[in-house]
Design a protein around this motif. Sequence first.
Motif, PDB file in Angstrom:
ATOM      1  N   GLU A 144       0.837  -1.203   0.000  1.00 19.96           N
ATOM      2  CA  GLU A 144       0.000   0.000   0.000  1.00 19.96           C
ATOM      3  C   GLU A 144       0.871   1.252   0.000  1.00 19.96           C
ATOM      4  O   GLU A 144       0.588   2.230  -0.711  1.00 19.96           O
ATOM      5  CB  GLU A 144      -0.907   0.009   1.223  1.00 19.96           C
ATOM      6  CG  GLU A 144      -2.075  -0.976   1.155  1.00 19.96           C
ATOM      7  CD  GLU A 144      -2.850  -1.038   2.463  1.00 19.96           C
ATOM      8  OE1 GLU A 144      -2.617  -0.164   3.331  1.00 19.96           O
ATOM      9  OE2 GLU A 144      -3.677  -1.954   2.623  1.00 19.96           O
ATOM     10  N   ARG A 145       1.935   1.202   0.788  1.00 22.39           N
ATOM     11  CA  ARG A 145       2.834   2.358   0.860  1.00 22.39           C
ATOM     12  C   ARG A 145       3.545   2.563  -0.478  1.00 22.39           C
ATOM     13  O   ARG A 145       3.631   3.694  -0.971  1.00 22.39           O
ATOM     14  CB  ARG A 145       3.849   2.139   1.983  1.00 22.39           C
ATOM     15  CG  ARG A 145       4.887   3.245   2.080  1.00 22.39           C
ATOM     16  CD  ARG A 145       5.783   3.094   3.275  1.00 22.39           C
ATOM     17  NE  ARG A 145       6.817   4.117   3.285  1.00 22.39           N
ATOM     18  CZ  ARG A 145       7.178   4.832   4.334  1.00 22.39           C
ATOM     19  NH1 ARG A 145       6.571   4.647   5.494  1.00 22.39           N
ATOM     20  NH2 ARG A 145       8.134   5.742   4.245  1.00 22.39           N
ATOM     21  N   ASP A 161       6.328   7.516  -4.308  1.00 21.61           N
ATOM     22  CA  ASP A 161       7.401   7.496  -5.305  1.00 21.61           C
ATOM     23  C   ASP A 161       8.769   7.466  -4.654  1.00 21.61           C
ATOM     24  O   ASP A 161       9.719   6.861  -5.168  1.00 21.61           O
ATOM     25  CB  ASP A 161       7.307   8.735  -6.211  1.00 21.61           C
ATOM     26  CG  ASP A 161       6.113   8.672  -7.151  1.00 21.61           C
ATOM     27  OD1 ASP A 161       5.441   7.624  -7.194  1.00 21.61           O
ATOM     28  OD2 ASP A 161       5.858   9.680  -7.852  1.00 21.61           O
ATOM     29  N   GLN A 162       8.901   8.130  -3.489  1.00 19.58           N
ATOM     30  CA  GLN A 162      10.209   8.259  -2.846  1.00 19.58           C
ATOM     31  C   GLN A 162      10.807   6.901  -2.499  1.00 19.58           C
ATOM     32  O   GLN A 162      12.007   6.673  -2.711  1.00 19.58           O
ATOM     33  CB  GLN A 162      10.083   9.120  -1.584  1.00 19.58           C
ATOM     34  CG  GLN A 162      11.405   9.438  -0.907  1.00 19.58           C
ATOM     35  CD  GLN A 162      12.357  10.196  -1.809  1.00 19.58           C
ATOM     36  OE1 GLN A 162      11.940  11.057  -2.597  1.00 19.58           O
ATOM     37  NE2 GLN A 162      13.633   9.877  -1.724  1.00 19.58           N
ATOM     38  N   ASP A 163       9.994   5.985  -1.986  1.00 22.74           N
ATOM     39  CA  ASP A 163      10.510   4.665  -1.610  1.00 22.74           C
ATOM     40  C   ASP A 163      10.998   3.901  -2.827  1.00 22.74           C
ATOM     41  O   ASP A 163      12.037   3.227  -2.788  1.00 22.74           O
ATOM     42  CB  ASP A 163       9.422   3.864  -0.892  1.00 22.74           C
ATOM     43  CG  ASP A 163       9.115   4.417   0.492  1.00 22.74           C
ATOM     44  OD1 ASP A 163      10.001   5.030   1.095  1.00 22.74           O
ATOM     45  OD2 ASP A 163       7.975   4.231   0.957  1.00 22.74           O
ATOM     46  N   ARG A 175      -0.072  -2.278  -9.226  1.00 24.06           N
ATOM     47  CA  ARG A 175      -0.096  -0.860  -8.841  1.00 24.06           C
ATOM     48  C   ARG A 175       1.320  -0.324  -8.678  1.00 24.06           C
ATOM     49  O   ARG A 175       1.650   0.787  -9.143  1.00 24.06           O
ATOM     50  CB  ARG A 175      -0.868  -0.683  -7.536  1.00 24.06           C
ATOM     51  CG  ARG A 175      -2.319  -1.137  -7.546  1.00 24.06           C
ATOM     52  CD  ARG A 175      -2.862  -1.147  -6.128  1.00 24.06           C
ATOM     53  NE  ARG A 175      -2.115  -2.060  -5.271  1.00 24.06           N
ATOM     54  CZ  ARG A 175      -2.258  -2.124  -3.936  1.00 24.06           C
ATOM     55  NH1 ARG A 175      -3.095  -1.306  -3.324  1.00 24.06           N
ATOM     56  NH2 ARG A 175      -1.545  -2.992  -3.221  1.00 24.06           N
ATOM     57  N   VAL A 176       2.163  -1.109  -8.016  1.00 23.03           N
ATOM     58  CA  VAL A 176       3.544  -0.684  -7.799  1.00 23.03           C
ATOM     59  C   VAL A 176       4.314  -0.726  -9.120  1.00 23.03           C
ATOM     60  O   VAL A 176       5.138   0.162  -9.402  1.00 23.03           O
ATOM     61  CB  VAL A 176       4.228  -1.570  -6.744  1.00 23.03           C
ATOM     62  CG1 VAL A 176       5.654  -1.098  -6.494  1.00 23.03           C
ATOM     63  CG2 VAL A 176       3.443  -1.576  -5.434  1.00 23.03           C
ATOM     64  N   GLU A 205      10.586   5.544 -14.700  1.00 26.27           N
ATOM     65  CA  GLU A 205      11.641   5.069 -15.619  1.00 26.27           C
ATOM     66  C   GLU A 205      12.470   3.950 -15.005  1.00 26.27           C
ATOM     67  O   GLU A 205      13.669   3.828 -15.276  1.00 26.27           O
ATOM     68  CB  GLU A 205      12.545   6.232 -16.052  1.00 26.27           C
ATOM     69  CG  GLU A 205      11.793   7.330 -16.809  1.00 26.27           C
ATOM     70  CD  GLU A 205      12.724   8.412 -17.337  1.00 26.27           C
ATOM     71  OE1 GLU A 205      13.887   8.508 -16.855  1.00 26.27           O
ATOM     72  OE2 GLU A 205      12.306   9.146 -18.241  1.00 26.27           O
ATOM     73  N   GLY A 206      11.803   3.130 -14.207  1.00 24.89           N
ATOM     74  CA  GLY A 206      12.496   2.002 -13.602  1.00 24.89           C
ATOM     75  C   GLY A 206      12.930   0.961 -14.615  1.00 24.89           C
ATOM     76  O   GLY A 206      13.969   0.306 -14.425  1.00 24.89           O
TER      77      GLY A 206
END
Length: 529
Positions: free
Chosen positions: A439-440, A445-447, A478-479, A487-488
Motif C-alpha cells: 500500500e505504501r 514514489d520516494q521509496d 499498482r507498484v 523510468e524504472g
Amino acid sequence: TDDVVLCHALIAMAKQMAISKEARALALHNASRNNRNKTPDGTPTVIFASKLMVKKAAEKAEIFEKRRRSSRGVDGEREEGKSKLGEDESFDLQMNTERQRMLENLALEGMVFLSLLGEAKKHFLFPESKDTNQGQFVRKLLQLCASKPNRAARFGGIQILASFMRSSVDKEREYNEELSKLRKLASKGLGPDQAAEMAKLAGDPSLIQKCTRLLVSEGAVRALVEAANAFKAERGKDFKNESSNASKNKEPAPTNGRNDAGQSRSELDRKTTGGMNERMIEAMAFCFKKIAQDEKNRGPLVQQRGLRLLGELYGMGAEVMDRNGGPDSKKGMWREDCAVALARVAISTNPALYPTGSMYTFVRPLIWLFGGASHELHQFEAGLGLTNIASVDAETRDVLVLNGAWSACVELLSSENEEVQRVGIECMANLIICDKSLERLSSSDQDIKLFLLFAKADNKRMQLAATGGLAMMTQDPRVAENVLRLEGEKVLKEIKAGTDDQNVLVRVNAALKNLKETVATNLKKSPSN
C-alpha cells in the motif's frame, strides 16, 4: 561464628587485593611458588576459602528454607503468626535465619571484590586441577543470586555475575566514556588512577567468553529470571502496604514537583523498576548483552526464558528515560543493553523457535536502536535482527510496518556507514511482501526511487537486496505502474547491460518480466483494443 569471622577476614583481604599490586602478587601470582598461599590442588588459598564460604552459605540456605517451610505447614503458605512452632522455637528460627543471611551476604561481599580481577576469575571458574565438582560451585553461586528471601544476596550475586562477564576491554571502554560513572562503580577508596589500573586487570575477552559460557551452561539466565521474579514478588508486598496506608490517609498528598497522585519522579521510577534499584538493573542488562554477544549462548538464553525479562527491562528503561527527559538525562540507559541483546538473539535464532507471543518483544527495542543506538554497530545488529524477523510471514511484516519498521529503515539509508545502509535496504526488501508495504509503495514514489538508486550501488550485497526488492514489488500491478512511470525499466536495463553477476541478473530479469506483463495487461485494458 567461625564462618562469619573467616568471611570478614576474606573481605579485608579481597579489598586489599583490589587496590594493592603487592597484595595481588602475594595472594594470586605467587601462589604457584609459595605453598603457604595455595591449597594442594594449586588453588590460591583466598580463592579456595571464598569458594568454600559460598558453598557453605548456599547449602545452609537450603536447610533453613526447608525448616522455614516446615514451620509454616506443608504448603509453606501459612500466614504470619500461625507458625507450627512454639514461641521459643520461632525466636530461635528467626535468629538463625538472620545469621544465615549475614553469612550469605558476607560470603558474597568478599567475592564481589575478588571477581573484579581476571586472575581470580580464572581460579574461581577454571582451577588448575580437574575439579569434578566445579559445576557444583557455580550452581551454588547461582542459587544465592536467585535467593528468594535474601534481597542483599541477590544484589551481590548479580554484581558478581556482571564482573565475571566484564573484560578489561569493557572496563576500559566504560572508564574512557564516563570517568565519573566508573568512580561510582569502583570499589570504595579507589581514585581515578587506581580505577584505570583495575580496568586493565578485569581479564582478556577470551577468558571472559569462557566464563560466560560456563555460567550460562549452568543456568545463569534462569538465575537472573528468578532473581527478577523475587524482586517483583517483594515489590508486590510493598504495593499492598502502600495501598493499605493510603486508604487510611484521607488527606490528599502535596503536589510540589509531583504528579496528580502526589508521587515524585524518583518514586515513579522505583515503581517502574519493580523495586530494583538502577545499579541492579544495569548489571542484569549488561549480563544479557554479554551473554547474547556469543552466538552459542543465544539458544540457552531463549530456552532459559530470558526473552520476557529482557523485554520487561527494556520497557522499564524506556519509561524511566522518557520520564526524565531522554538519553541526555543518563537515566534508563540500560535499555540499549537490553535492545542490543534482543538484536543479537534475533540475528541467529530461528523466530519460529521463540516462545509463543514473544516475537513481538523484539519489535520496539530493535526499531528504537535504529535511531537511539550509541554506536553504528548496534544499528547494524538491529537491522540484521529485524531482517530475520521479517522473514517469518506477511502478518509479522504487517505488524513491523505498523510499528514503524519501514520508516526506521529509510532513516538507516542516510547513514554514512555503508554496512548500515546495506542492512537498511535488506530489511526493507524483506518487508515488501505484505499489504501495508505494498500500500505504501503504491502511493510513495520516494521509496521506489530509493530502491532504484541502491540497485545501481557498487556494493554487491546492497545491489542484490535492492534488485530483489524491485523484483518482489513489481509483482503488484499498482507498484509496477509506478516503477514504469519513474523510468524504472530503463534503470533495470542499464543494470542488466553492465553486470555479469548471475544473482543480480536473475532479479533484474524477474523485475523486467513483471513490468512487461503490466504493460501488456494495460494494453489489453486500453479502450482502443
